[in-house]
Write a protein that holds these residues in place. Structure first.
Motif, PDB file in Angstrom:
ATOM      1  N   ARG A 162       1.601   6.957  -6.196  1.00  6.68           N
ATOM      2  CA  ARG A 162       0.498   7.672  -6.690  1.00  6.68           C
ATOM      3  C   ARG A 162       0.430   9.189  -6.700  1.00  6.68           C
ATOM      4  N   ASP A 163       1.107   9.381  -5.505  1.00  2.11           N
ATOM      5  CA  ASP A 163       1.175  10.686  -5.057  1.00  2.11           C
ATOM      6  C   ASP A 163       2.803  11.764  -5.248  1.00  2.11           C
ATOM      7  N   PHE A 164       3.050  10.961  -5.768  1.00  2.00           N
ATOM      8  CA  PHE A 164       4.996  11.702  -4.970  1.00  2.00           C
ATOM      9  C   PHE A 164       6.096  11.341  -6.508  1.00  2.00           C
ATOM     10  N   ASP A 165       4.965  10.361  -7.415  1.00  2.00           N
ATOM     11  CA  ASP A 165       5.758   9.628  -8.262  1.00  2.00           C
ATOM     12  C   ASP A 165       6.876   8.806  -7.658  1.00  2.00           C
ATOM     13  N   SER A 166       7.307   8.484  -7.071  1.00  2.00           N
ATOM     14  CA  SER A 166       8.316   8.188  -6.343  1.00  2.00           C
ATOM     15  C   SER A 166       8.105   6.939  -5.898  1.00  2.00           C
ATOM     16  N   THR A 167       9.440   6.067  -5.411  1.00  2.00           N
ATOM     17  CA  THR A 167       9.265   4.643  -4.912  1.00  2.00           C
ATOM     18  C   THR A 167       9.729   4.502  -3.321  1.00  2.00           C
ATOM     19  N   LEU A 168       9.569   3.377  -2.925  1.00  2.00           N
ATOM     20  CA  LEU A 168       9.830   2.957  -1.882  1.00  2.00           C
ATOM     21  C   LEU A 168      11.470   3.129  -1.328  1.00  2.00           C
ATOM     22  N   PRO A 169      12.157   2.419  -2.425  1.00  2.00           N
ATOM     23  CA  PRO A 169      13.430   2.496  -1.754  1.00  2.00           C
ATOM     24  C   PRO A 169      14.354   3.619  -1.976  1.00  2.00           C
ATOM     25  N   ARG A 170      13.733   4.872  -2.769  1.00  2.00           N
ATOM     26  CA  ARG A 170      13.805   6.282  -2.701  1.00  2.00           C
ATOM     27  C   ARG A 170      13.329   6.729  -1.627  1.00  2.00           C
ATOM     28  N   PHE A 171      12.436   6.662  -0.587  1.00  2.00           N
ATOM     29  CA  PHE A 171      12.004   7.386  -0.345  1.00  2.00           C
ATOM     30  C   PHE A 171      13.135   6.619   1.438  1.00  2.00           C
ATOM     31  N   ASP A 172      12.895   5.612   1.047  1.00  2.00           N
ATOM     32  CA  ASP A 172      14.495   5.424   2.296  1.00  2.00           C
ATOM     33  C   ASP A 172      15.614   5.376   2.214  1.00  2.00           C
ATOM     34  N   VAL A 173      16.097   5.661   1.058  1.00  2.00           N
ATOM     35  CA  VAL A 173      17.432   6.260   1.219  1.00  2.00           C
ATOM     36  C   VAL A 173      17.432   8.574   1.692  1.00  2.00           C
ATOM     37  N   GLU A 200       0.544  -1.141  -0.272  1.00  2.00           N
ATOM     38  CA  GLU A 200      -0.026  -0.039   0.133  1.00  2.00           C
ATOM     39  C   GLU A 200       0.902   1.408  -0.146  1.00  2.00           C
ATOM     40  N   LEU A 201       1.627   1.315   0.471  1.00  2.00           N
ATOM     41  CA  LEU A 201       3.068   2.482   1.011  1.00  2.00           C
ATOM     42  C   LEU A 201       4.064   2.563  -0.164  1.00  2.00           C
ATOM     43  N   ARG A 202       4.050   1.427  -1.084  1.00  2.00           N
ATOM     44  CA  ARG A 202       4.527   2.022  -2.747  1.00  2.00           C
ATOM     45  C   ARG A 202       3.586   2.306  -3.671  1.00  2.00           C
ATOM     46  N   GLU A 203       2.441   1.886  -3.277  1.00  2.00           N
ATOM     47  CA  GLU A 203       0.978   2.108  -4.219  1.00  2.00           C
ATOM     48  C   GLU A 203       0.772   3.780  -4.040  1.00  2.00           C
TER      49      GLU A 203
END
Length: 158
Positions: free
Chosen positions: A42-53, A35-38
């Motif tokens: 959807r909201d930031f055109d980003s990915t979970l790995p990018r968020f983690d970095v 759900e977080l990935r989606e």
């Protein structure tokens, strides 16, 4: 592999319940992560790995060595390098050579990266509150303490 068949585990030992717990934890983690990935896409055109970095770099405003970043995230240098390259291209991360050592790079969030991450982090916090909203505060504290103890018990062995 997720687990061994429950039928091969001796129910009297409590191992079957531990296996059920593991499966529930894994399933819950996968559902929430999906759900977080989606939502990040959807909201930031980003990915979970990018968020983690970006999250790791946000905690270290002075920057991190690439090797420290990959170690902190428990991923390979190659995985982090690709993500950092894209974040640099997007203007969210700056890379600089370490003083006195031209072989190593220090990476840090740019002001634009900090602002973007803060928006993502605020949304992430709201999403987690929503997704785990059915768990009371006391239960959250208890589960957190139990998982911390669990981690403390086995972490030194590896």
């Amino acid at each position: 592999m997720v687990s061994a068949p429950l039928s091969v585990i001796d129910a009297r030992s409590g191992d079957k319940e531990r296996l059920r717990l593991w499966i529930r934890m894994l399933r819950t983690t996968r559902i929430v992560e999906g759900e977080l990935r989606e939502r990040l896409k959807r909201d930031f055109d980003s990915t979970l790995p990018r968020f983690d970095v970006m999250s790791a770099l946000y905690r270290e405003p002075e920057g991190m060595l690439m090797t420290d970043l990959s170690r902190f995230l428990l991923v390979s240098n190659g995985n982090v390098t690709g993500i950092v390259d894209r974040l640099v291209a997007d203007g969210y991360v700056a890379r600089a050579k370490r003083e006195g050592d031209k072989r190593t790079s220090v990476v840090r969030l740019t002001p634009a990266g900090t602002a973007f991450f803060e928006k993502m982090a605020a949304a992430h916090e709201r999403w987690i509150a929503e997704l785990l909203g059915g768990i009371g505060t006391a239960e959250v504290r208890r589960l957190s303490e139990m998982l911390h103890l669990f981690r403390s018990n086995w972490e030194g062995e590896h």
